[in-house]
Design a protein around this motif. Sequence first.
Motif, PDB file in Angstrom:
ATOM      1  N   PHE A 179       8.390 -25.674   2.374  1.00 20.98           N
ATOM      2  CA  PHE A 179       7.161 -26.252   2.923  1.00 20.98           C
ATOM      3  C   PHE A 179       7.324 -26.571   4.410  1.00 20.98           C
ATOM      4  N   LYS A 180       8.480 -27.117   4.783  1.00 17.97           N
ATOM      5  CA  LYS A 180       8.700 -27.538   6.164  1.00 17.97           C
ATOM      6  C   LYS A 180       8.914 -26.368   7.118  1.00 17.97           C
ATOM      7  N   THR A 181       9.238 -25.196   6.583  1.00 26.23           N
ATOM      8  CA  THR A 181       9.503 -24.041   7.453  1.00 26.23           C
ATOM      9  C   THR A 181       8.431 -22.963   7.277  1.00 26.23           C
ATOM     10  N   TRP A 182       8.455 -22.289   6.148  1.00 23.61           N
ATOM     11  CA  TRP A 182       7.545 -21.171   5.911  1.00 23.61           C
ATOM     12  C   TRP A 182       6.078 -21.618   5.895  1.00 23.61           C
ATOM     13  N   SER A 183       5.769 -22.651   5.106  1.00 24.77           N
ATOM     14  CA  SER A 183       4.382 -23.108   5.001  1.00 24.77           C
ATOM     15  C   SER A 183       3.870 -23.616   6.340  1.00 24.77           C
ATOM     16  N   LEU A 184       4.719 -24.349   7.056  1.00 19.41           N
ATOM     17  CA  LEU A 184       4.313 -24.871   8.364  1.00 19.41           C
ATOM     18  C   LEU A 184       4.061 -23.725   9.340  1.00 19.41           C
ATOM     19  N   MET A 185       4.930 -22.713   9.323  1.00 18.71           N
ATOM     20  CA  MET A 185       4.750 -21.573  10.219  1.00 18.71           C
ATOM     21  C   MET A 185       3.430 -20.860   9.933  1.00 18.71           C
TER      22      MET A 185
END
Length: 205
Positions: A179-185
């Motif tokens: 969530f903190k990496t892929w979803s945010l991107m």
Amino acid sequence: MLARTVAELAHIDKTTAGRFLVFLGTPLIALLITAIFAMFVFGYLLGRTRDMMNKLVGSAFGPVAGILLIVGAGGGFKQTLVDSGIAKMIGQGPADANLHPLFAAWLMAVLIRLATGSATVATITAAGIMAPMVGSLPPVEGSLMVLAIGAGSVFLSHVNDAGFWMVKEYFGMTVGQTFKTWSLMETVISVTGLACVMGVSLIVL
């Protein structure tokens, strides 16, 4: 698979050679050929024995099986939402509201994306709902609406999205880390796309 696409675009897929290319380009056949080629080039040509190749191939089944099960479950859940008509019900709201057409198209794609987890379904459904409106818009605004829908369709990849689980499993991350990496991107890309579309509309319209 590229050869199959070329054969179909060139309208030679009905000929003998074309049918052969279409057969080779079938995803399962193409992947089978790729796997056999990889085993030969990266196995036997490098001096690995048959037992070594058996162990190498067998060790790959565990991680791949987990990914396939998760992706399949996510895809099945997405299809349930689509077949039940929930996607269209959600997407119709922004279309009926008194919003800027470009923002409405983006918001519609976002809501469908969040509900189904599929960027493809979000794009197709939002485009279908907005299609009657495009005919009355200038060509430039119609093009910008396409970009707005595309931007909205990638908003916040989450647990409904098969790609979310694929990224999580391949990179060995936790759900929170994904969530903190892929979803945010994905969210940043979507919002930035909307901002660019709205900015261009202010200049050219």
